[in-house]
Design an enzyme around this catalytic site. Structure first.
Site, PDB file in Angstrom:
ATOM      1  N   ASP A   1     -27.161  14.701 -22.169  1.00  0.00           N
ATOM      2  CA  ASP A   1     -26.616  13.374 -21.843  1.00  0.00           C
ATOM      3  C   ASP A   1     -26.025  13.341 -20.420  1.00  0.00           C
ATOM      4  O   ASP A   1     -24.819  13.259 -20.244  1.00  0.00           O
ATOM      5  CB  ASP A   1     -25.541  13.019 -22.881  1.00  0.00           C
ATOM      6  CG  ASP A   1     -25.199  11.531 -22.872  1.00  0.00           C
ATOM      7  OD1 ASP A   1     -25.525  10.849 -21.884  1.00  0.00           O
ATOM      8  OD2 ASP A   1     -24.587  11.058 -23.850  1.00  0.00           O
TER       9      ASP A   1
ATOM     10  N   HIS B   1     -25.640   8.052 -20.904  1.00  0.00           N
ATOM     11  CA  HIS B   1     -25.262   6.770 -21.525  1.00  0.00           C
ATOM     12  C   HIS B   1     -24.283   5.981 -20.659  1.00  0.00           C
ATOM     13  O   HIS B   1     -24.128   4.784 -20.852  1.00  0.00           O
ATOM     14  CB  HIS B   1     -24.780   6.956 -22.976  1.00  0.00           C
ATOM     15  CG  HIS B   1     -23.389   7.453 -23.167  1.00  0.00           C
ATOM     16  ND1 HIS B   1     -23.084   8.768 -23.451  1.00  0.00           N
ATOM     17  CD2 HIS B   1     -22.196   6.806 -23.133  1.00  0.00           C
ATOM     18  CE1 HIS B   1     -21.787   8.901 -23.593  1.00  0.00           C
ATOM     19  NE2 HIS B   1     -21.216   7.734 -23.396  1.00  0.00           N
TER      20      HIS B   1
ATOM     21  N   SER C   1     -16.192  10.049 -21.574  1.00  0.00           N
ATOM     22  CA  SER C   1     -17.608  10.304 -21.381  1.00  0.00           C
ATOM     23  C   SER C   1     -17.863  10.559 -19.909  1.00  0.00           C
ATOM     24  O   SER C   1     -17.410   9.803 -19.062  1.00  0.00           O
ATOM     25  CB  SER C   1     -18.437   9.106 -21.835  1.00  0.00           C
ATOM     26  OG  SER C   1     -18.690   9.212 -23.196  1.00  0.00           O
TER      27      SER C   1
END
Ligand code: ARG
Ligand code: GLU
Length: 695
Positions: free
Chosen positions: A219, A83, A627
């Site tokens: 991810d 992402h 992230s």
């Protein structure tokens, strides 16, 4: 037996009490180092941060200013989340080469794809510049005088700064402006896309699973840093070569087990851990509910339209994800604050603070802080909600209102002259084009009808039938001509006429009033921080996240979200197959992955029970910006990739509770398995250093 039980309790308390916090990497010696080692770490403070020798910090890069990434090979291979690389993957995608859908793998250096504007920044060194920055800053200065003093000091610090010509720097306030740190940085601008799994792996579970455990998302995406022939930062050039890092992370094939030490090293964006109870109440009882209501109303319309029409589903995918991400997070935040009784705990803490003031005879100095907070937040409430609602309606959810908002800015830019107007117009044309790329007027009108009643009394949706803005060609026609002509046309447009008074109200009343009180609150918060650290020095203080490099650490650990339920901390490929829904938008599983599962062709990536681990939980205190951060084991090897938190624990931005706050990481063995067995990109594995620390 009883002694044993008591000991267990004591140990459990000690361990949970010693967690939470995002620490400054250059200050780990002492308390943090000891705590980390008590949790099982074998690392020294110098292993993590060292100015004279290479250390873990040299492998950690701020990815495009918003995410984290880490170097995993001597040839500059860089790992981050799917992402985080989403925009780049998308921009290289077309209907013929849909890398979002099918994934992308460069099989050699020549196939790696350059990305305009993408950069990665490393920290060369960190310096405490508090005394220089606060020289001559005394208690009796007004906020304005204080700021101008700090600005002057800053210029001096910058003048004395020693750094190489190609390096940059940043100076940032910590502990609400009680401390300042300087960061010397090195920024690389030639970052190429190397690999990405299909969305059915990289975004598996999509919105349904977002912020939720158990999780089964791979991810991750892979890039490579390129440098000039001297291994220095350089803008894109065909002549650039793969960067040789000062340090890269070895990758562990032994993974983790419940109880293992982990640390997460990255760039957390923003937290607010020292708010008074009254602020926490305002956020959870007033702000979150009204923001949630607006987004919910918008999502209801968008979701229904996406389900009914494939074209709309594709057009609104990323918009919907953005709106839903915070919507879901706020609901979780409220849940967690309530469940952990955080407001009451804060109030209890505040009464201890008040007692301590009395005991130390400091009521004169600090006794006004808490009552002032009460009074200021009471006056702040209405304007705070109003401003938030304006932002939600005019900027985050309704696109016609966003266009009118920008157009009023255009009209206002004329105050600064024709040149400013032309410049604003130019950027506005691009903004209109980008909005219209994925625009559907029917959906947007539905959103308008749903959200506008939550903001204003006048909600005349007939403007959609009269305005020129719902169509790109007619919208651009509005902007043809000189400023006089443009403004004349604009002020005749139905949507513009409708929105203009509300946007002007925002600029003339809402925003200035909001900023005025907000500044007062911030000043008070600075004093509160000073007071806390002075009056209750035994408490655990870490600086709030501010997009600078931080270390957070904890253990691999499950949690109990509700009575009688315990969540195990590790998920497996079996769970991916369990969730598999053929052809589903969120839960489809690529055929190749199902084949690998059926044939158990796991190579060296299975755990000791022969299973492929997918994700795991830890007590590391993380937030947005973390992230893509590496999860590092007790000896400095890469074991995971941080990408999310559990729903009940998203409140950790304002209150960290070690009982239920967990971060979610992808197990590196799943990442390697996908690269090697799924994508056949073994050459990337060969670049890395794979280790077996547990053997
Ligand atoms: N919740 C994570 C974050 O805050 C992941 C978001 C991306 N994933 C998604 N399904 N939208 O950024
Ligand atoms: N997904 C978040 C990010 O993009 C990290 C999750 C969190 O907020 O903890 O940074």
């Amino acid at each position: 037996m009883r002694i044993f039980k008591f000991l267990m309790l004591f140990i459990a308390f000690q361990v949970s009490a010693q967690q939470g916090g995002m620490w400054i990497p250059s200050l780990l010696e002492g308390m943090n180092e000891a705590e980390m080692q008590s949790l099982g770490s074998k690392l020294t403070a110098q292993d993590i941060y060292d100015v004279n020798n290479s250390s873990l910090k040299d492998a950690i890069g701020h990815f495009n200013g918003g995410c984290t990434s880490e170097v995993i090979s001597p040839k500059g291979l860089l790992l981050t989340n799917h992402h985080c690389g989403f925009g780049q993957i998308q921009s290289h995608s077309s209907l013929e080469n849909d890398y979002l859908k099918g994934g992308f793998w460069a099989m050699n250096l020549e196939e790696e794809l350059p990305n305009e504007g993408l950069y990665v920044e490393f920290i060369v060194r960190i310096e405490d510049v508090t005394s220089a920055m606060l020289e001559g800053v005394t208690d009796n200065l007004t906020p304005k005088e204080r700021q101008s003093k700090i600005d002057i000091n800053r210029n001096k610090v910058v003048k004395n700064l020693k750094k190489e010509a190609w390096q940059g720097f940043k100076i940032k306030p910590f502990y609400k402006g009680n401390q300042y740190y300087l960061f010397v940085t090195e920024r690389f601008d030639d970052i190429r896309l190397v690999g990405a799994p299909p969305s059915s792996i990289g975004k598996f579970g999509s919105d349904t699973d977002n912020w939720v455990w158990p999780r089964h998302t791979g991810d991750f995406s892979i890039f490579r840093i390129y440098a000039d022939k001297n291994n220095r930062p350089a803008s894109y050039s065909e002549d650039n070569i793969p960067y040789t890092p000062k340090h890269f992370l070895p990758v562990s094939l032994d993974g983790i087990e419940e109880g293992d030490f982990t640390m997460v090293f990255g760039f957390p964006g923003r937290t607010n851990e020292y708010l008074p109870a009254v602020a926490m109440e305002q956020i959870t009882k007033k702000l979150n509910p009204s923001n949630i209501a607006i987004r919910e109303a918008a999502l209801e319309v968008i979701d229904a339209n996406m389900k009914a029409d494939d074209q709309i589903r594709i057009q609104y995918a990323s918009k919907q994800a953005r709106i839903a991400n915070s919507w879901k997070k706020w609901i979780g935040e409220n849940l967690g604050i309530e469940k952990s009784d955080a407001v009451a705990i804060k109030q209890q803490f505040e009464s201890e603070f008040t007692k301590a003031l009395k005991a130390q005879d400091k009521e004169q100095k600090y006794g006004n802080i808490l009552p002032d907070f009460e009074q200021k937040y009471a006056t702040f409430e209405a304007i705070n909600i109003k401003r938030n609602n304006f932002v939600e309606v005019f900027i985050r959810t309704n696109e016609l209102m966003l266009m009118t908002f920008r157009l009023v800015q255009l009209e206002k830019s004329l105050d600064k002259g024709e040149e400013a107007f032309e410049k604003t117009k130019k950027s506005l044309i691009n903004q209109l084009k980008s909005i219209h790329k994925n625009y559907n007027a029917t959906v947007d009108k539905g959103v308008f009808e749903a959200v506008m009643p939550l903001y204003a009394d006048n909600t005349d949706a007939s403007i959609y039938n009269k305005t020129a803005l719902t169509n790109l060609d007619t919208a651009l026609k509005l902007l043809e001509g000189d400023s006089k002509q443009v403004l004349k046309k604009l002020n005749k447009d139905a949507a513009y006429k409708y929105a203009k008074p509300m946007v002007l109200e925002f600029y003339e009343n809402i925003e200035p009033e909001f900023q005025r009180i907000n500044n007062e609150i911030n000043t008070l918060q600075t004093t509160y921080m000073t007071a806390l650290m002075e009056v209750m020095p035994e408490e655990r203080y870490f600086p709030d996240a501010n997009s600078t490099l931080r270390v957070t650490y904890g253990k691999v650990n499950g949690y109990a979200p509700r009575d009688a339920i315990y969540y195990n901390p590790v998920t497996y490929l079996d769970g991916v197959i369990e969730k598999y829904v053929p052809g589903d938008y969120e839960f489809d599983v690529p055929e190749k992955l199902r084949e690998l599962y059926n044939s158990k062709d796991y190579g060296q990536y299975a755990d000791k029970n022969g299973k492929i681990p997918i994700c795991f939980l830890g007590t590391n205190h993380t937030t947005g910006g973390n992230s893509g951060s590496p999860a590092i084991d007790a000896e400095g090897n890469l074991v995971g990739l941080n990408f999310d938190r559990v729903w009940e624990g998203t409140m950790s931005d304002i209150y960290y509770d070690p009982e239920i706050c967990r971060n979610i990481m992808v197990d590196l063995r799943y990442v390697l398995f996908i690269i090697d067995k799924y994508a056949g990109a073994k050459h990337l594995i060969d670049e890395m250093t794979l280790v077996h620390p547990k053997k």
